[in-house]
Design a protein around this motif. Structure first.
Motif, PDB file in Angstrom:
ATOM      1  N   ILE A 263      -3.297  57.181  -1.946  1.00 46.21           N
ATOM      2  CA  ILE A 263      -2.279  57.268  -2.989  1.00 46.21           C
ATOM      3  C   ILE A 263      -2.165  58.711  -3.459  1.00 46.21           C
ATOM      4  CG2 ILE A 263      -1.690  56.665  -5.387  1.00 46.21           C
ATOM      5  CD1 ILE A 263      -1.203  54.334  -3.573  1.00 46.21           C
ATOM      6  N   GLY A 264      -0.933  59.217  -3.481  1.00 46.91           N
ATOM      7  CA  GLY A 264      -0.649  60.505  -4.102  1.00 46.91           C
ATOM      8  C   GLY A 264      -0.164  60.240  -5.517  1.00 46.91           C
ATOM      9  N   LEU A 265      -0.878  60.774  -6.503  1.00 51.64           N
ATOM     10  CA  LEU A 265      -0.602  60.499  -7.917  1.00 51.64           C
ATOM     11  C   LEU A 265      -0.368  61.799  -8.668  1.00 51.64           C
ATOM     12  CD1 LEU A 265      -0.663  58.619 -10.469  1.00 51.64           C
ATOM     13  CD2 LEU A 265      -3.155  58.998 -10.508  1.00 51.64           C
ATOM     14  N   TYR A 266       0.775  61.880  -9.355  1.00 49.36           N
ATOM     15  CA  TYR A 266       1.074  63.039 -10.195  1.00 49.36           C
ATOM     16  C   TYR A 266       1.232  62.574 -11.628  1.00 49.36           C
ATOM     17  CZ  TYR A 266       3.182  67.323 -11.972  1.00 49.36           C
ATOM     18  OH  TYR A 266       3.441  68.465 -12.691  1.00 49.36           O
ATOM     19  N   THR A 267       0.531  63.235 -12.549  1.00 45.48           N
ATOM     20  CA  THR A 267       0.625  62.889 -13.961  1.00 45.48           C
ATOM     21  C   THR A 267       0.979  64.123 -14.768  1.00 45.48           C
ATOM     22  OG1 THR A 267      -1.746  63.236 -14.354  1.00 45.48           O
ATOM     23  CG2 THR A 267      -1.063  61.031 -13.714  1.00 45.48           C
ATOM     24  N   CYS A 268       1.934  63.980 -15.676  1.00 41.14           N
ATOM     25  CA  CYS A 268       2.348  65.101 -16.509  1.00 41.14           C
ATOM     26  C   CYS A 268       1.236  65.461 -17.482  1.00 41.14           C
ATOM     27  CB  CYS A 268       3.622  64.751 -17.280  1.00 41.14           C
ATOM     28  SG  CYS A 268       5.094  64.859 -16.255  1.00 41.14           S
ATOM     29  N   GLY A 269       0.809  66.714 -17.434  1.00 38.61           N
ATOM     30  CA  GLY A 269      -0.290  67.160 -18.274  1.00 38.61           C
ATOM     31  C   GLY A 269       0.181  67.737 -19.596  1.00 38.61           C
ATOM     32  N   PRO A 270      -0.729  68.331 -20.358  1.00 40.14           N
ATOM     33  CA  PRO A 270      -0.409  68.810 -21.708  1.00 40.14           C
ATOM     34  C   PRO A 270       0.317  70.149 -21.714  1.00 40.14           C
ATOM     35  CG  PRO A 270      -2.672  69.342 -21.189  1.00 40.14           C
ATOM     36  CD  PRO A 270      -2.156  68.546 -20.017  1.00 40.14           C
ATOM     37  N   THR A 271       1.092  70.367 -22.776  1.00 34.78           N
ATOM     38  CA  THR A 271       1.572  71.705 -23.092  1.00 34.78           C
ATOM     39  C   THR A 271       0.503  72.330 -23.977  1.00 34.78           C
ATOM     40  OG1 THR A 271       3.875  70.976 -22.998  1.00 34.78           O
ATOM     41  CG2 THR A 271       3.439  73.055 -24.131  1.00 34.78           C
ATOM     42  N   VAL A 272      -0.124  73.396 -23.480  1.00 34.24           N
ATOM     43  CA  VAL A 272      -1.397  73.840 -24.056  1.00 34.24           C
ATOM     44  C   VAL A 272      -1.206  74.903 -25.149  1.00 34.24           C
ATOM     45  CG1 VAL A 272      -2.873  73.160 -22.144  1.00 34.24           C
ATOM     46  CG2 VAL A 272      -1.636  75.328 -22.000  1.00 34.24           C
ATOM     47  N   TYR A 273      -0.458  74.517 -26.200  1.00 38.34           N
ATOM     48  CA  TYR A 273      -0.241  75.405 -27.334  1.00 38.34           C
ATOM     49  C   TYR A 273      -0.948  74.898 -28.588  1.00 38.34           C
ATOM     50  CZ  TYR A 273       3.023  72.048 -29.405  1.00 38.34           C
ATOM     51  OH  TYR A 273       3.585  70.923 -29.977  1.00 38.34           O
ATOM     52  N   ASN A 274      -1.581  73.706 -28.480  1.00 40.64           N
ATOM     53  CA  ASN A 274      -2.278  73.098 -29.600  1.00 40.64           C
ATOM     54  C   ASN A 274      -3.201  72.026 -29.032  1.00 40.64           C
ATOM     55  OD1 ASN A 274      -3.037  72.320 -32.212  1.00 40.64           O
ATOM     56  ND2 ASN A 274      -0.938  72.437 -32.994  1.00 40.64           N
ATOM     57  N   TYR A 275      -4.008  71.428 -29.895  1.00 41.55           N
ATOM     58  CA  TYR A 275      -4.856  70.333 -29.446  1.00 41.55           C
ATOM     59  C   TYR A 275      -4.013  69.131 -29.045  1.00 41.55           C
ATOM     60  CZ  TYR A 275      -8.801  72.785 -31.621  1.00 41.55           C
ATOM     61  OH  TYR A 275      -9.760  73.708 -31.946  1.00 41.55           O
ATOM     62  N   ALA A 276      -4.471  68.391 -28.046  1.00 37.90           N
ATOM     63  CA  ALA A 276      -3.853  67.101 -27.736  1.00 37.90           C
ATOM     64  C   ALA A 276      -4.209  66.137 -28.856  1.00 37.90           C
ATOM     65  CB  ALA A 276      -4.380  66.581 -26.398  1.00 37.90           C
ATOM     66  N   HIS A 277      -3.235  65.373 -29.344  1.00 33.45           N
ATOM     67  CA  HIS A 277      -3.556  64.368 -30.354  1.00 33.45           C
ATOM     68  C   HIS A 277      -3.857  63.034 -29.669  1.00 33.45           C
ATOM     69  CE1 HIS A 277       0.428  62.547 -30.028  1.00 33.45           C
ATOM     70  NE2 HIS A 277       1.027  63.674 -30.380  1.00 33.45           N
ATOM     71  N   ILE A 278      -4.352  62.081 -30.436  1.00 37.45           N
ATOM     72  CA  ILE A 278      -4.810  60.835 -29.812  1.00 37.45           C
ATOM     73  C   ILE A 278      -3.654  60.018 -29.252  1.00 37.45           C
ATOM     74  CG2 ILE A 278      -6.949  60.754 -31.130  1.00 37.45           C
ATOM     75  CD1 ILE A 278      -5.636  58.623 -32.921  1.00 37.45           C
ATOM     76  N   GLY A 279      -2.422  60.287 -29.709  1.00 33.22           N
ATOM     77  CA  GLY A 279      -1.260  59.655 -29.084  1.00 33.22           C
ATOM     78  C   GLY A 279      -1.036  60.209 -27.690  1.00 33.22           C
ATOM     79  N   ASN A 280      -1.118  61.553 -27.561  1.00 34.06           N
ATOM     80  CA  ASN A 280      -1.061  62.159 -26.217  1.00 34.06           C
ATOM     81  C   ASN A 280      -2.138  61.576 -25.325  1.00 34.06           C
ATOM     82  OD1 ASN A 280      -0.722  65.341 -27.862  1.00 34.06           O
ATOM     83  ND2 ASN A 280       0.942  64.087 -27.103  1.00 34.06           N
ATOM     84  N   LEU A 281      -3.344  61.464 -25.880  1.00 33.77           N
ATOM     85  CA  LEU A 281      -4.491  61.048 -25.074  1.00 33.77           C
ATOM     86  C   LEU A 281      -4.388  59.605 -24.615  1.00 33.77           C
ATOM     87  CD1 LEU A 281      -7.195  62.946 -27.105  1.00 33.77           C
ATOM     88  CD2 LEU A 281      -6.509  63.441 -24.753  1.00 33.77           C
TER      89      LEU A 281
END
Length: 455
Positions: free
Chosen positions: A24-42
């Motif tokens: 399986i080839g899997l691509y997941t959109c990662g964070p925009t790294v200008y601040n901490y990830a919040h628990i909704g992002n996580l």
């Protein structure tokens, strides 16, 4: 056993048929790294981790690619506003590069705390500028672009079936109703390359055939996903908020450039809600893993909390609910410790039911409930529970290992036991508080004092 996944593109559950057998080839959109990830992002990354674990549980080899957006994501989805990285740099008095490095490390720490398995390939947008330029050139050659005073744009009117992922053709999308038109030809057109403003020196800018500037947010995912996974690849994931703009634009530019589908399956998780609204940095109502830990909650308790609701259902957060999840997880560890002292045969019926549920569009809540019922009836063994935890990722094996107490804690426990023998309850309570301040939980029972490390 077949795996069925709900494909956002077709709006139906579909049997997973990989492009290459057992891969399986899997691509997941990662964070925009200008601040901490919040628990909704996580929550997104937890859902994607469960997907990957389920695939591997079914003996698939998974090649997982995740981007790190360290340039090009503007404060508005309408290609307006400030670049989030530049904004973060101004906020903290650092360079955009320092901001990116700091928050990438913070994100890596977060996923480690949540026991999320990292991707096989991390790819930073700033390290793939040439790949993005080449993709824009290909779109230009095929007549899908036009140039304005502030950038190079994709002409969505020239791409048939634009918006199929979000069903945009059934929405009344008028110019100016959702976005400012500026020099755009169509309201849904989006930036592929943005020019640096005159008399403004950006920290992150590059030369290009069209002028000095930086890539748009969407082009990075198309360039990097296909570089590492080819086109098409199997599965593309992200949060539900990516459907109408980001993922819709990814599909348009990738398919316009190659004439092939970008990905065969599109999976999206629902929002985490707080106070009946979406958790978001833009409205300053977000919580981080660091804040949960400061308030005494384990990151694994948050992981367990998310497992109790299906990824395609909205999840309401409260500290009361998180506390209940933490208590439930501690109880699970207690049962696992009890099972470690028992010898029980494995239960095939429970194993078959577990597999059927996780393969039914990742029905983790029902799988978890099934495991709890089997534990209640003492129908599964510890090895079987640990096998199920390969999917849950709750680190049960690590938590039930006997860990020798530090000498400082051992001495406090000894002094407390003596205080209790002498019925000096005030001193006993004071020593309990000292032990707990060092990160341990004290329980008094018929078998004596039990001390274990907090979650």
């Amino acid at each position: 056993m077949d795996i069925t996944l709900f494909n956002t593109l077709t709006r139906t559950p579909e049997k997973l048929v990989p492009l290459k057998k057992n891969h399986i080839g899997l691509y997941t959109c990662g964070p925009t790294v200008y601040n901490y990830a919040h628990i909704g992002n996580l929550r997104s990354y937890l859902f994607e981790d469960i997907l990957k674990r389920v695939l591997r549980y079914n003996d698939y080899k998974v090649k997982h690619v995740m981007n790190l957006t360290d340039v090009g994501h503007l404060t508005s989805d309408a290609d307006e506003g400030e670049d989030k990285m530049e904004k973060g740099a101004k906020r903290e008095g650092k360079s955009a590069w320092e901001i990116a490095d700091f928050y990438i490390k913070a994100f890596e720490d977060d996923i480690n705390e949540l026991n999320i398995t990292p991707p096989d390939i991390w790819c930073r947008a700033t390290e793939h500028i040439e790949d993005q330029i080449r993709l824009i050139e290909k779109l230009e050659e095929k007549g899908f672009t036009y140039k304005t005073s502030d950038g190079v744009y994709f002409n969505t009117a020239k791409f048939s079936n634009y918006g199929k992922l979000a069903n945009l053709e059934n929405q009344d999308l008028k110019a100016g109703a959702r976005i400012e038109m500026g020099e755009k030809i169509n309201p849904t057109d989006f930036a592929l390359w943005k020019f640096s403003k005159e008399n403004e020196k950006r920290q992150m800018e590059w030369p290009s055939p069209w002028g000095t500037g930086f890539p748009g947010w969407h082009i990075e995912c198309s360039a990097m996903s296909t570089k590492y996974l080819g086109q098409p690849f199997d599965i593309h994931c992200g949060g539900i908020d990516h459907i109408p703009v980001h993922h819709t634009n990814e599909i348009a530019q990738s398919e316009a450039a190659s004439g092939k589908p970008l990905a065969n399956y599109w999976l999206h998780n629902e929002f985490l809600l707080i106070n009946n609204g979406k958790m978001a940095k833009s409205v300053d109502n977000f919580l981080t893993i660091r804040e949960l830990k400061r308030q005494g909650y384990s990151p694994l308790a948050y992981r367990y909390f998310t497992l109790q609701t299906h990824y395609r259902r909205q999840l309401s957060f409260s500290f009361e609910a998180l506390g209940a999840a933490q208590s439930g997880l501690e109880h699970l560890y207690e049962i696992a410790r009890e099972l470690s002292k028992e010898k029980m045969p494995e239960d095939k019926e429970s194993a078959d039911k577990f597999l059927a549920l996780i393969n039914d569009d990742l029905n983790i809540p029902e799988a978890l409930a099934t495991v709890w019922e089997a534990l209640k009836n003492r129908e599964i063994s510890l090895p079987q529970l640990l096998n199920f935890d390969e999917v849950f990722g709750l680190q049960i094996e690590e938590q039930i290992k006997t860990v020798e107490l530090p000498k400082e804690v051992q001495q406090l426990v000894k002094e407390r036991d003596e205080a209790r023998i002498n019925k000096d309850w005030a001193k006993s309570d004071e020593l309990r508080n000292q032990i707990e301040a060092l990160g341990y939980v004290v329980k008094d029972g018929v078998k004596g004092t039990e001390v274990k490390k907090k979650l």
